[in-house]
Design a protein around this motif. Structure first.
Motif, PDB file in Angstrom:
ATOM      1  N   MET A   1       0.845  -1.188   0.000  1.00 57.05           N
ATOM      2  CA  MET A   1       0.000   0.000   0.000  1.00 57.05           C
ATOM      3  C   MET A   1       0.882   1.241   0.000  1.00 57.05           C
ATOM      4  SD  MET A   1      -2.985   1.049   2.695  1.00 57.05           S
ATOM      5  CE  MET A   1      -1.841   1.078   4.054  1.00 57.05           C
ATOM      6  N   ILE A   2       0.541   2.213  -0.806  1.00 53.83           N
ATOM      7  CA  ILE A   2       1.339   3.427  -0.933  1.00 53.83           C
ATOM      8  C   ILE A   2       0.897   4.436   0.109  1.00 53.83           C
ATOM      9  CG2 ILE A   2       1.967   5.299  -2.475  1.00 53.83           C
ATOM     10  CD1 ILE A   2       1.346   3.421  -4.789  1.00 53.83           C
ATOM     11  N   GLU A   3       1.810   5.011   0.843  1.00 52.81           N
ATOM     12  CA  GLU A   3       1.491   5.987   1.859  1.00 52.81           C
ATOM     13  C   GLU A   3       1.087   7.306   1.212  1.00 52.81           C
ATOM     14  OE1 GLU A   3       1.936   3.432   4.920  1.00 52.81           O
ATOM     15  OE2 GLU A   3       1.334   5.534   5.068  1.00 52.81           O
ATOM     16  N   VAL A   4       0.313   8.127   1.977  1.00 49.39           N
ATOM     17  CA  VAL A   4      -0.107   9.424   1.471  1.00 49.39           C
ATOM     18  C   VAL A   4       1.117  10.266   1.161  1.00 49.39           C
ATOM     19  CG1 VAL A   4      -1.294  11.551   2.069  1.00 49.39           C
ATOM     20  CG2 VAL A   4      -2.261   9.358   2.750  1.00 49.39           C
ATOM     21  N   GLY A   5       1.135  10.898  -0.005  1.00 48.69           N
ATOM     22  CA  GLY A   5       2.270  11.705  -0.407  1.00 48.69           C
ATOM     23  C   GLY A   5       3.287  10.922  -1.199  1.00 48.69           C
ATOM     24  N   GLY A   6       3.145   9.608  -1.249  1.00 56.87           N
ATOM     25  CA  GLY A   6       4.113   8.795  -1.958  1.00 56.87           C
ATOM     26  C   GLY A   6       3.713   8.455  -3.368  1.00 56.87           C
ATOM     27  N   ASN A   7       2.539   8.896  -3.799  1.00 59.51           N
ATOM     28  CA  ASN A   7       2.055   8.561  -5.131  1.00 59.51           C
ATOM     29  C   ASN A   7       1.899   9.836  -5.939  1.00 59.51           C
ATOM     30  OD1 ASN A   7      -0.485   8.119  -7.033  1.00 59.51           O
ATOM     31  ND2 ASN A   7       0.584   6.179  -6.784  1.00 59.51           N
ATOM     32  N   SER A   8       2.622   9.963  -7.031  1.00 59.95           N
ATOM     33  CA  SER A   8       2.652  11.196  -7.804  1.00 59.95           C
ATOM     34  C   SER A   8       1.328  11.488  -8.481  1.00 59.95           C
ATOM     35  CB  SER A   8       3.776  11.132  -8.843  1.00 59.95           C
ATOM     36  OG  SER A   8       3.598  10.024  -9.698  1.00 59.95           O
ATOM     37  N   SER A   9       0.631  10.449  -8.995  1.00 56.16           N
ATOM     38  CA  SER A   9      -0.634  10.697  -9.679  1.00 56.16           C
ATOM     39  C   SER A   9      -1.712  11.172  -8.712  1.00 56.16           C
ATOM     40  CB  SER A   9      -1.095   9.435 -10.405  1.00 56.16           C
ATOM     41  OG  SER A   9      -1.308   8.383  -9.486  1.00 56.16           O
ATOM     42  N   ALA A  10      -1.724  10.606  -7.506  1.00 60.64           N
ATOM     43  CA  ALA A  10      -2.701  11.056  -6.506  1.00 60.64           C
ATOM     44  C   ALA A  10      -2.428  12.489  -6.097  1.00 60.64           C
ATOM     45  CB  ALA A  10      -2.654  10.139  -5.286  1.00 60.64           C
ATOM     46  N   MET A 223      -7.936   1.273 -14.985  1.00 60.86           N
ATOM     47  CA  MET A 223      -6.820   1.899 -15.679  1.00 60.86           C
ATOM     48  C   MET A 223      -5.606   2.100 -14.780  1.00 60.86           C
ATOM     49  SD  MET A 223      -8.898   4.785 -17.881  1.00 60.86           S
ATOM     50  CE  MET A 223      -7.362   5.428 -18.560  1.00 60.86           C
ATOM     51  N   PHE A 224      -5.778   1.822 -13.469  1.00 65.41           N
ATOM     52  CA  PHE A 224      -4.711   2.093 -12.508  1.00 65.41           C
ATOM     53  C   PHE A 224      -4.259   0.791 -11.834  1.00 65.41           C
ATOM     54  CE2 PHE A 224      -7.316   5.879 -12.815  1.00 65.41           C
ATOM     55  CZ  PHE A 224      -6.382   6.893 -12.952  1.00 65.41           C
ATOM     56  N   SER A 225      -3.013   0.784 -11.419  1.00 63.54           N
ATOM     57  CA  SER A 225      -2.507  -0.329 -10.625  1.00 63.54           C
ATOM     58  C   SER A 225      -2.959  -0.164  -9.178  1.00 63.54           C
ATOM     59  CB  SER A 225      -0.972  -0.369 -10.701  1.00 63.54           C
ATOM     60  OG  SER A 225      -0.431   0.862 -10.234  1.00 63.54           O
ATOM     61  N   ASN A 226      -2.697  -1.161  -8.360  1.00 67.36           N
ATOM     62  CA  ASN A 226      -3.095  -1.102  -6.954  1.00 67.36           C
ATOM     63  C   ASN A 226      -2.402   0.062  -6.250  1.00 67.36           C
ATOM     64  OD1 ASN A 226      -4.451  -3.406  -7.586  1.00 67.36           O
ATOM     65  ND2 ASN A 226      -3.292  -4.760  -6.253  1.00 67.36           N
ATOM     66  N   MET A 227      -3.205   0.906  -5.607  1.00 64.69           N
ATOM     67  CA  MET A 227      -2.626   2.049  -4.891  1.00 64.69           C
ATOM     68  C   MET A 227      -3.667   2.690  -3.980  1.00 64.69           C
ATOM     69  SD  MET A 227      -2.437   4.980  -7.843  1.00 64.69           S
ATOM     70  CE  MET A 227      -3.908   5.740  -8.513  1.00 64.69           C
ATOM     71  N   GLN A 228      -3.177   3.492  -3.053  1.00 62.66           N
ATOM     72  CA  GLN A 228      -4.047   4.251  -2.161  1.00 62.66           C
ATOM     73  C   GLN A 228      -4.505   5.525  -2.856  1.00 62.66           C
ATOM     74  OE1 GLN A 228      -2.518   5.130   1.799  1.00 62.66           O
ATOM     75  NE2 GLN A 228      -3.465   7.155   1.706  1.00 62.66           N
ATOM     76  N   ILE A 229      -5.816   5.826  -2.765  1.00 62.68           N
ATOM     77  CA  ILE A 229      -6.333   7.033  -3.426  1.00 62.68           C
ATOM     78  C   ILE A 229      -7.110   7.937  -2.478  1.00 62.68           C
ATOM     79  CG2 ILE A 229      -6.423   5.910  -5.676  1.00 62.68           C
ATOM     80  CD1 ILE A 229      -9.458   5.617  -5.304  1.00 62.68           C
ATOM     81  N   GLY A 230      -7.306   7.544  -1.237  1.00 65.49           N
ATOM     82  CA  GLY A 230      -8.047   8.384  -0.303  1.00 65.49           C
ATOM     83  C   GLY A 230      -7.951   7.863   1.113  1.00 65.49           C
ATOM     84  N   ASP A 250      -7.035  -4.432  -7.616  1.00 68.44           N
ATOM     85  CA  ASP A 250      -7.454  -5.276  -8.754  1.00 68.44           C
ATOM     86  C   ASP A 250      -8.567  -4.621  -9.566  1.00 68.44           C
ATOM     87  OD1 ASP A 250      -5.601  -7.183  -7.940  1.00 68.44           O
ATOM     88  OD2 ASP A 250      -7.061  -8.239  -6.689  1.00 68.44           O
ATOM     89  N   GLY A 251      -8.409  -3.325  -9.829  1.00 66.27           N
ATOM     90  CA  GLY A 251      -9.363  -2.612 -10.663  1.00 66.27           C
ATOM     91  C   GLY A 251     -10.664  -2.237  -9.987  1.00 66.27           C
ATOM     92  N   LYS A 252     -10.728  -2.314  -8.649  1.00 63.99           N
ATOM     93  CA  LYS A 252     -11.933  -1.958  -7.906  1.00 63.99           C
ATOM     94  C   LYS A 252     -11.580  -0.972  -6.787  1.00 63.99           C
ATOM     95  CE  LYS A 252     -14.085  -6.450  -8.793  1.00 63.99           C
ATOM     96  NZ  LYS A 252     -14.674  -7.679  -8.197  1.00 63.99           N
ATOM     97  N   VAL A 253     -12.516  -0.059  -6.501  1.00 71.19           N
ATOM     98  CA  VAL A 253     -12.317   0.922  -5.435  1.00 71.19           C
ATOM     99  C   VAL A 253     -12.903   0.355  -4.148  1.00 71.19           C
ATOM    100  CG1 VAL A 253     -12.787   3.262  -4.642  1.00 71.19           C
ATOM    101  CG2 VAL A 253     -12.393   2.831  -7.072  1.00 71.19           C
ATOM    102  N   LYS A 254     -12.026   0.088  -3.165  1.00 66.03           N
ATOM    103  CA  LYS A 254     -12.454  -0.555  -1.931  1.00 66.03           C
ATOM    104  C   LYS A 254     -11.939   0.209  -0.715  1.00 66.03           C
ATOM    105  CE  LYS A 254     -12.794  -5.265  -3.798  1.00 66.03           C
ATOM    106  NZ  LYS A 254     -12.461  -6.686  -3.579  1.00 66.03           N
ATOM    107  N   GLN A 255     -12.602  -0.022   0.409  1.00 67.91           N
ATOM    108  CA  GLN A 255     -12.227   0.646   1.655  1.00 67.91           C
ATOM    109  C   GLN A 255     -12.484  -0.290   2.824  1.00 67.91           C
ATOM    110  OE1 GLN A 255     -14.396   4.258   2.333  1.00 67.91           O
ATOM    111  NE2 GLN A 255     -13.244   4.824   4.157  1.00 67.91           N
TER     112      GLN A 255
END
Length: 280
Positions: A1-10, A223-230, A250-255
């Protein structure tokens, strides 16, 4: 899991409009400074482009523009008092009720728990008790070519009852339709009784705005790989046990959501949320 601030697209999306003179917290910043920045970034969406911001208090034009107006305009609710009322929906919320831990005793030495979910403000123009049926009509090639599809208006849904268990495992998936004017999901746990009214075993509210906002911003998750978005932050104003992370998996938005039940002596509930837009 990518930490907040570690993902450029987010960051490119959520930090697109940082006000001049506003500085991001650095390595030496305090915990409060970091928490305020994360809340402003994800929950308040203060740095997001205004057209992408979503609020649960009123209808958002940006949501409507994201979907086919023909589909949105085709949702109608029949009431026993009103012949036809239009309610616009933006998607479906799949809630997997995973398990409960250390739930309250309501019988002699145990309880028979089940979970009830209600989506706040799901139907705003029709009294809840008067709703009979939701009719969905999807147009194909114009007004003269429609496929009618009817589903029950499940304003309140619940899991199965698990007998004599204070640590029940449900792993049960429930579905709620989400209107534009959505509110929090109200979660209640009850003890089933055969010959008397069911006893309450705690309750809590689940804020689904971080999940829906993140999903709308990113569009098609495939369209995105596994990553944190929120993220939904734990605070004194909610019942979270820990921060709740929104991910693309895996292409789904989960929480994942872990909730400490309120107005009761003990008990925790663990859930998994998934956002399903109408075009799926």
């Amino acid at each position: 899991m990518i930490e907040v601030g570690g993902n450029s697209s987010a960051n490119a999306i959520y930090e697109a409009y940082i006000p001049e003179g506003y500085s991001k917290p650095g390595p030496d910043s305090t915990h409060d400074e970091r928490s305020r920045f994360i809340r402003s970034k994800y929950e308040l969406q203060e740095f997001l482009k205004s057209s992408l911001r979503i609020t649960s208090r009123k209808s958002s034009a940006s949501i409507q523009s994201s979907f086919s107006t023909k589909i949105l305009d085709s949702f109608r609710i029949k009431s026993s008092k009103e012949p036809e009322t239009v309610v616009e929906y933006i998607g479906l919320l799949k809630v997997k009720v995973v398990k409960g831990i250390n739930l309250a005793i309501r019988d002699m030495l145990t309880s028979d728990p089940y979970v009830v979910l209600t989506l706040g403000k799901q139907i705003t123009s029709v009294p809840v008790l008067q709703v009979d049926e939701v009719v969905i009509t999807i147009g194909l090639d114009g007004d003269s070519d429609f496929i009618p599809l009817s589903i029950k208006a499940l304003v309140t849904i619940q899991t199965a009852v698990i007998k004599s268990n204070l640590n029940p495992v449900w792993n049960e998936e429930l579905m709620l339709s989400v209107p534009q004017n959505f509110g929090p999901v109200k979660l209640q746990v009850y003890d089933y009784d055969t010959f008397s009214a069911d006893d309450i075993m705690g309750e809590a509210e689940i804020d689904i705005q971080p999940l829906i906002t993140s999903a709308m911003v990113y569009g098609d998750p495939e369209m995105f790989s596994n990553m944190q978005i929120g993220k939904w932050l734990k605070s004194q104003d909610n019942a979270l046990i820990e921060d709740s992370i929104v991910n693309i998996i895996d292409g789904k938005v989960k929480q994942q959501v872990s909730i400490k039940l309120q107005n009761v002596e003990c008990g925790e509930i663990y859930l998994q949320l998934e956002w399903l837009p109408l075009d799926q």
